[in-house]
Design a protein around this motif. Structure first.
Motif, PDB file in Angstrom:
ATOM      1  N   GLY A   1      70.619  55.308  49.339  1.00  0.00           N
ATOM      2  CA  GLY A   1      70.622  53.981  49.347  1.00  0.00           C
ATOM      3  C   GLY A   1      68.989  53.249  49.259  1.00  0.00           C
ATOM      4  O   GLY A   1      68.907  52.482  48.212  1.00  0.00           O
ATOM      5  N   LEU A   2      68.099  53.803  49.997  1.00  0.00           N
ATOM      6  CA  LEU A   2      66.717  53.654  49.713  1.00  0.00           C
ATOM      7  C   LEU A   2      66.118  53.933  48.683  1.00  0.00           C
ATOM      8  O   LEU A   2      65.486  53.238  47.953  1.00  0.00           O
ATOM      9  N   GLY A   3      66.507  55.201  48.199  1.00  0.00           N
ATOM     10  CA  GLY A   3      65.912  55.554  46.652  1.00  0.00           C
ATOM     11  C   GLY A   3      66.406  54.940  45.554  1.00  0.00           C
ATOM     12  O   GLY A   3      65.783  54.503  44.741  1.00  0.00           O
ATOM     13  N   ALA A   4      67.579  54.593  45.523  1.00  0.00           N
ATOM     14  CA  ALA A   4      68.234  53.707  44.469  1.00  0.00           C
ATOM     15  C   ALA A   4      67.639  52.137  44.567  1.00  0.00           C
ATOM     16  O   ALA A   4      67.277  51.884  43.501  1.00  0.00           O
ATOM     17  N   SER A   5      67.511  51.575  45.707  1.00  0.00           N
ATOM     18  CA  SER A   5      66.753  50.332  45.873  1.00  0.00           C
ATOM     19  C   SER A   5      65.344  50.457  45.246  1.00  0.00           C
ATOM     20  O   SER A   5      64.988  49.485  44.443  1.00  0.00           O
ATOM     21  N   VAL A   6      64.679  51.256  45.707  1.00  0.00           N
ATOM     22  CA  VAL A   6      63.301  51.445  45.036  1.00  0.00           C
ATOM     23  C   VAL A   6      63.192  51.687  43.681  1.00  0.00           C
ATOM     24  O   VAL A   6      62.546  51.287  42.859  1.00  0.00           O
ATOM     25  N   ALA A   7      64.384  52.454  43.090  1.00  0.00           N
ATOM     26  CA  ALA A   7      64.512  52.915  41.527  1.00  0.00           C
ATOM     27  C   ALA A   7      64.663  51.645  40.899  1.00  0.00           C
ATOM     28  O   ALA A   7      64.251  51.018  39.655  1.00  0.00           O
ATOM     29  N   VAL A   8      65.502  50.593  41.592  1.00  0.00           N
ATOM     30  CA  VAL A   8      65.939  49.395  40.819  1.00  0.00           C
ATOM     31  C   VAL A   8      64.724  48.375  40.745  1.00  0.00           C
ATOM     32  O   VAL A   8      64.414  47.798  39.738  1.00  0.00           O
ATOM     33  N   LEU A   9      64.015  48.474  41.817  1.00  0.00           N
ATOM     34  CA  LEU A   9      62.922  47.629  41.948  1.00  0.00           C
ATOM     35  C   LEU A   9      61.828  48.000  41.013  1.00  0.00           C
ATOM     36  O   LEU A   9      61.092  47.225  40.348  1.00  0.00           O
ATOM     37  N   LEU A  10      61.826  49.206  40.622  1.00  0.00           N
ATOM     38  CA  LEU A  10      60.747  49.961  39.436  1.00  0.00           C
ATOM     39  C   LEU A  10      61.362  49.968  38.123  1.00  0.00           C
ATOM     40  O   LEU A  10      60.877  50.449  37.326  1.00  0.00           O
ATOM     41  N   GLY A  11      62.655  49.427  37.892  1.00  0.00           N
ATOM     42  CA  GLY A  11      63.117  49.318  36.443  1.00  0.00           C
ATOM     43  C   GLY A  11      63.920  50.542  36.259  1.00  0.00           C
ATOM     44  O   GLY A  11      63.852  50.812  35.051  1.00  0.00           O
ATOM     45  N   GLY A  12      64.332  51.454  37.251  1.00  0.00           N
ATOM     46  CA  GLY A  12      64.897  52.495  36.788  1.00  0.00           C
ATOM     47  C   GLY A  12      66.103  52.245  36.039  1.00  0.00           C
ATOM     48  O   GLY A  12      67.184  51.498  36.363  1.00  0.00           O
ATOM     49  N   ARG A  13      66.665  53.030  35.011  1.00  0.00           N
ATOM     50  CA  ARG A  13      67.684  53.305  34.181  1.00  0.00           C
ATOM     51  C   ARG A  13      68.132  54.780  33.898  1.00  0.00           C
ATOM     52  O   ARG A  13      67.224  55.611  33.889  1.00  0.00           O
ATOM     53  N   SER A  14      69.296  54.826  33.545  1.00  0.00           N
ATOM     54  CA  SER A  14      69.711  56.247  33.239  1.00  0.00           C
ATOM     55  C   SER A  14      70.338  56.103  31.691  1.00  0.00           C
ATOM     56  O   SER A  14      70.961  54.971  31.520  1.00  0.00           O
ATOM     57  N   TYR A  15      69.810  56.796  30.874  1.00  0.00           N
ATOM     58  CA  TYR A  15      70.212  56.780  29.428  1.00  0.00           C
ATOM     59  C   TYR A  15      71.110  57.828  28.979  1.00  0.00           C
ATOM     60  O   TYR A  15      71.364  57.856  27.438  1.00  0.00           O
ATOM     61  N   ALA A  16      71.436  58.790  30.030  1.00  0.00           N
ATOM     62  CA  ALA A  16      72.506  59.725  29.363  1.00  0.00           C
ATOM     63  C   ALA A  16      73.595  60.041  30.680  1.00  0.00           C
ATOM     64  O   ALA A  16      73.197  59.696  31.817  1.00  0.00           O
TER      65      ALA A  16
END
Length: 225
Positions: free
Chosen positions: A210-225
């Protein structure tokens, strides 16, 4: 019964949405091929029906008639009532997740990635697949997929942690092979072999994901595949 070819073909064709059992009870025509929640609910009830007949029938006919009578009750009850309820619960969970992601992505990331191990255990994670495909179709990327990857990495690291602290050689080997598969995005060995066994590791994987995903969203994380 849920995977009976005629029902699957009707669901795939999409021409009708309902059948009538004995011309009285409506059966929803939907594909249960990726649903797990209906099966869990059905087997839970089946346990009590089977146990009832096992206790009440004489031993001489128990082995033959207990399964037959259980099926005679469970098949119509499952098709008419339990399976559709389980299916729609899963669908509404998926729609709810999508709504949360749109309104509040950071809390949503924590909830989705944090509950991902539980979703996989109950099969509810399949309901997110169409949402990811829709994100790809609309945006060319998916945030849901990224959240799942963060959960997977957290589960793998939780299995690694258990490998480092358990003293039993057999448990060490299970954790070692499980975390290796998990880092390659195969979640079941770590989930069923390690995390379910050790509640602390399950909680750690949930919180870490949960924490990792939250940080990733804040940093604009996306999956392209």
């Amino acid at each position: 019964v849920l995977m009976y070819p005629s029902l699957l073909n009707l669901a795939t064709a999409g021409e009708i949405s309902q059948l009538m059992l004995f011309d009285i009870f409506p059966i929803q025509v939907v594909s249960y091929s990726s649903s797990v929640l209906p099966i869990i609910m059905i087997v839970w009830l089946l346990k009590y029906i089977y146990g009832f007949f096992q206790q009440k029938l004489p031993e001489v006919i128990n082995m033959t008639f207990t399964p037959i009578l259980t099926l005679l009750i469970m098949v119509p009850v499952s098709l008419v009532l339990i399976a559709p309820i389980g299916y729609y619960i899963g669908e509404y969970i998926g729609q709810g997740v999508q709504a949360i992601v749109e309104v509040a992505p950071v809390p949503a990331a924590f909830v989705i990635a944090g509950l991902r191990p539980l979703f996989v255990l109950t099969g509810v994670h399949h309901t997110l697949r169409p949402l990811k495909l829709q994100e790809f179709a609309t945006n060319g990327f998916t945030r849901l997929g990224m959240m799942e990857i963060m959960s997977t990495m957290a589960q793998a690291t939780a299995a690694l942690g258990m490998y480092l602290i358990v003293k039993n050689k057999r448990e060490e080997q299970i954790a070692l092979s499980a975390k290796t598969a998990e880092y390659l995005r195969i979640t079941e060995p770590a989930l069923y072999g390690v995390l379910v066994k050790y509640k602390v590791s399950f909680a750690a994987a949930s919180i870490g994901g949960g924490l990792g995903a939250s940080v990733a969203v804040l940093l604009g994380g996306r999956s392209y595949a």
